[in-house]
Write an enzyme that holds these catalytic residues in place. Structure first.
Site, PDB file in Angstrom:
ATOM      1  CG  ASN A   1      -7.886   0.140   3.369  1.00 51.89           C
ATOM      2  OD1 ASN A   1      -7.201   1.145   3.542  1.00 51.89           O
ATOM      3  ND2 ASN A   1      -8.738   0.038   2.352  1.00 51.89           N
TER       4      ASN A   1
ATOM      5  CG  ASN B   1      -3.207   0.921   3.142  1.00 47.45           C
ATOM      6  OD1 ASN B   1      -3.027   0.116   4.038  1.00 47.45           O
ATOM      7  ND2 ASN B   1      -2.653   0.824   1.957  1.00 47.45           N
TER       8      ASN B   1
ATOM      9  CB  CYS C   1      -7.960 -10.101  -0.609  1.00 49.36           C
ATOM     10  SG  CYS C   1      -7.759 -11.862  -0.973  1.00 49.36           S
TER      11      CYS C   1
ATOM     12  CG  ASP D   1       1.532  -0.927 -16.958  1.00 52.49           C
ATOM     13  OD1 ASP D   1       0.452  -1.551 -16.948  1.00 52.49           O
ATOM     14  OD2 ASP D   1       2.549  -1.324 -17.531  1.00 52.49           O
TER      15      ASP D   1
ATOM     16  CG  HIS E   1      -8.305  -9.714  -5.185  1.00 52.00           C
ATOM     17  ND1 HIS E   1      -7.825  -9.433  -3.923  1.00 52.00           N
ATOM     18  CD2 HIS E   1      -8.957  -8.595  -5.601  1.00 52.00           C
ATOM     19  CE1 HIS E   1      -8.169  -8.190  -3.601  1.00 52.00           C
ATOM     20  NE2 HIS E   1      -8.858  -7.665  -4.605  1.00 52.00           N
TER      21      HIS E   1
ATOM     22  CG  ASP F   1     -10.778  -4.757  -4.037  1.00 55.85           C
ATOM     23  OD1 ASP F   1     -10.591  -5.096  -2.843  1.00 55.85           O
ATOM     24  OD2 ASP F   1     -10.132  -5.219  -4.984  1.00 55.85           O
TER      25      ASP F   1
END
Length: 268
Positions: free
Chosen positions: A130, A132, A179, A210, A237, A260
């Protein structure tokens, strides 16, 4: 003269230059013989990625075609995917991917020295699939809005065209992925490098942000849903598992390891 090279089972993967040095008296002659590539070897019992079962090696290393399961729990769709890990130029693209990573750019010597460890290589590749982290990653993710002017993720049916486009565009992230696309491309790269890899699909997939290991939903006193909290449940996913031993964790943890490449938060 014939000679044989035997590499240690934990040797660093990548491109090697082979040079012959001949000493004659006090003179040394050097001759470049060529270049070769060393990969992880699931057929070698001493390798961290050793897979004893030949049928499993055929499926998780050699098979260039697969099925990715997507959709939702009540309507699971089987989508064909072409991994193509042995196609022309794919190996060069995968090796270049290692050299474009932030790990290599931050400290090339340490990065290269760790490339005999499939755990480390898997982390580098999962980051590079990815885009990112501003690291020349392969794919940009997009889950909402219009896809016109770029490829709708649902139109991809294989990894080869994505990786070739990434190289042709001078390693700018290809638009767009979701995904199953991230997972399909990562499977190609890891199989290409010799790491047995498969895809895993999960339906009603919980995304807990969280870290309390539960999906939290909030309601007011009248039972009305309150739109607070970032936890969510996705229809499905898709991620990867790769096969290697874990000397850092102990024998019970050897086998399939989760990786992942879908960018959910900033990589750490």
């Amino acid at each position: 003269t014939n000679f044989t090279i035997s590499s240690p089972a934990n040797a660093v993967i990548g491109r090697y230059n082979l040079t012959l040095l001949v000493t004659s008296g006090n003179k040394i002659f050097s001759r470049f013989l060529g270049q070769f590539v060393l990969l992880f070897n699931p057929w070698c019992s001493g390798d961290a990625v050793y897979m004893a079962n030949e049928n499993e090696r055929r499926e998780y290393v050699l098979n260039e075609n697969g099925i990715i399961f997507v959709g939702n729990a009540k309507y699971i769709e089987a989508r064909g995917w072409y991994y193509g890990q042995f196609q022309d130029h794919l190996l060069n693209i995968c090796l270049t991917m290692l050299d474009l990573s932030l790990y290599y750019r931050q400290n090339a010597a340490i990065d290269v020295s760790r490339r005999g460890d499939p755990k480390y290589v898997g982390r580098v590749i999962s980051s590079m699939i990815n885009g990112n982290d501003n690291d020349n990653g392969v794919l940009l993710g997009k889950w909402q809005g219009s896809f016109h002017s770029h490829e709708n993720p649902s139109r991809w049916d294989g990894s080869v065209v994505i990786l070739q486009k990434w190289r042709q565009d001078n390693y700018k992230p290809v638009q767009y992925g979701q995904c199953w696309v991230f997972a399909g491309v990562m499977c190609t790269v890891l199989r290409c490098l010799g790491i047995p890899t498969r895809l895993v699909s999960n339906f009603n997939s919980a995304h807990d942000v969280d870290r309390n290991l539960s999906i939290d939903k909030y309601y007011d006193s009248s039972g009305k849903s309150l739109n607070i909290g970032q936890d969510s449940t996705w229809d499905y996913h898709v991620w990867n598992e790769s096969w290697f031993i874990r000397p850092d964790l102990g024998t019970p943890y050897n086998g399939w390891q989760v990786l992942d490449a879908t960018p959910q938060e900033q990589s750490k």
